[in-house]
Design an enzyme around this catalytic site. Sequence first.
Site, PDB file in Angstrom:
ATOM      1  CB  SER A  31      -1.108  -0.109   1.279  1.00  0.00           C
ATOM      2  OG  SER A  31      -1.960   0.965   1.107  1.00  0.00           O
ATOM      3  CG  ASP A  39      -6.079  -3.162  -3.807  1.00  0.00           C
ATOM      4  OD1 ASP A  39      -6.959  -2.595  -2.967  1.00  0.00           O
ATOM      5  OD2 ASP A  39      -5.052  -3.080  -3.517  1.00  0.00           O
ATOM      6  CG  HIS A  70      -5.448  -2.454   0.160  1.00  0.00           C
ATOM      7  ND1 HIS A  70      -4.757  -2.102  -1.106  1.00  0.00           N
ATOM      8  CD2 HIS A  70      -4.970  -1.870   1.162  1.00  0.00           C
ATOM      9  CE1 HIS A  70      -4.018  -1.109  -0.586  1.00  0.00           C
ATOM     10  NE2 HIS A  70      -3.784  -0.920   0.824  1.00  0.00           N
TER      11      HIS A  70
END
Length: 526
Positions: free
Chosen positions: A185, A404, A443
């Site tokens: 991320s 995601d 994610h």
Amino acid sequence: MRRSVVAGVVVGAVSLWMGLDHPSLAAGTACANLAALTIPNVTVNAAALVAAGGFTPPGTQSALTLPAFCRVEATARPTSDSEIKFEVWIPPVEAWNGKFQGVGNGGYQGSISYAAMATALRRGYATASTDTGHTGDDVKFGQGHPEKVIDYGWRAIHVMTDTAKLIVRDAQGKFADKSYFVGCSAGGHQAMSEAQRFPDDYDGIVAGAPANNRIRQTFGFMWSWTATHTADGTPILNAAKLALVTKAAVAACDAGDSLKDGLIDDPRKCSFDPSTLVCKPVADESTCLTPTQADAVKRVYDGAKSPKTGEQIFTGWPRGSENFGDAAIMGWRQYITDMREPSRVGVFKYWLFHDPNWDVRSLDYDRDLAYADERLPHLHAASRDLSGFKKRGGKLISYAGWMDPVVPPQDTAAYYEGVAKLMGSYDKTRDFYRLFVAPGMGHCGGGPGPNTFDALTALEGWVEKGVAPDKLMATHSTVGKVDRTRPLCPYPQVARYSGKGSIDEAANFACVAPEASAPKRTSSDR
Ligand SMILES: [Ca+2]
């Protein structure tokens, strides 16, 4: 084990690591003495041995179980407005694998990533993490502090890396043999920033779900929030409606990739139209969408476009990512639909326009994008030129989930394609940079597809033994039990079922070029 004394290193301390049973001269500086280091613009606030056992990180309630280590707490001030806190954890020499690992952060989170440091330390790494120069996840920290925004954008990770390597050297009497960076991320963004800006910092980099196209991603958040909220800010879609859409999207596109396995292999090839879910006759019922709801979903899929030119500013979010689990992060809720105001709206309020009352509906997708690109270049890590990293022999493993709901995987794939175009071919890219996109993964993990894999071990093999990963073995578990394994393939390859045996076993899949057709599964196969 005795270590040779390296010239120029502070010597003479009896190693605190060895204990009385194994007296030995330390090659490096005893842990407590690291507090006396005189690194420019860096203050070592504390250095102390931590015994093996439970360690409760500051600001948390639960203890991490760790081996013994030397804990160094420090602050770097590369500018007069900087206050970059970081920690370096160093294993005792006999437990050290000889390597260093920098770990990344999440979101705009100003906090040290203790859990990631723990994972690295348990593998024998000396490791470091930084709060990126501020505290908390609120973008407001950058108001009136442009240097702190730069610290967040790229400087904190680089300064941490530089300094931590030196501290490890002073502690162990030698530099780490290899250095790795691992992040997902924002950590993926940091990973790409390091590869682009400071190719010498790391030998190997893991970049998960990289949010490196940060400025355009922020425009994407503005777009998706505006698409899913009424003029007065009321959400148009709730969790149940989003779950309905995911179910319908998967049902529409699952078999289209030639394997009915509950997963959309590549949502870019899925053209599911949410208007097929509109209630007939028109009403707002739990089993269908209103035209307004269907339109909102479609606009999130379509992504930010210039209303004037139609130019795509940022990709949309993938079909299948709407709501695939109970947690808000397993769908659009956490960063789009459940937000009272757009995610990262503070970038516009506090970093760009300096107007706390700025209204997202005044956003000009053309002029404001050009302005943001000009004013916040340090927030971006979107350069496709990775030639410096390739030249120094660096290896980069990136990964993403096709489901995601936070960082759209289409953008990660497009970036990879852009690098390959610049390098001249996929082959010239594959020899130092490979991207693995997991069908049905959310994610940084989670989701109905195989979503657990060990990218770091693959990277170590690539960096240290020259073995490039032709696949990553991924597993999916339900209540702690593995119920599906599947190879993740280096992009643009995809995992194709052989047509024989269980579709839940990796051995029955091969990585092939995406255009290769697959044999149909027969009813007797399982
Ligand atoms: Ca499928």
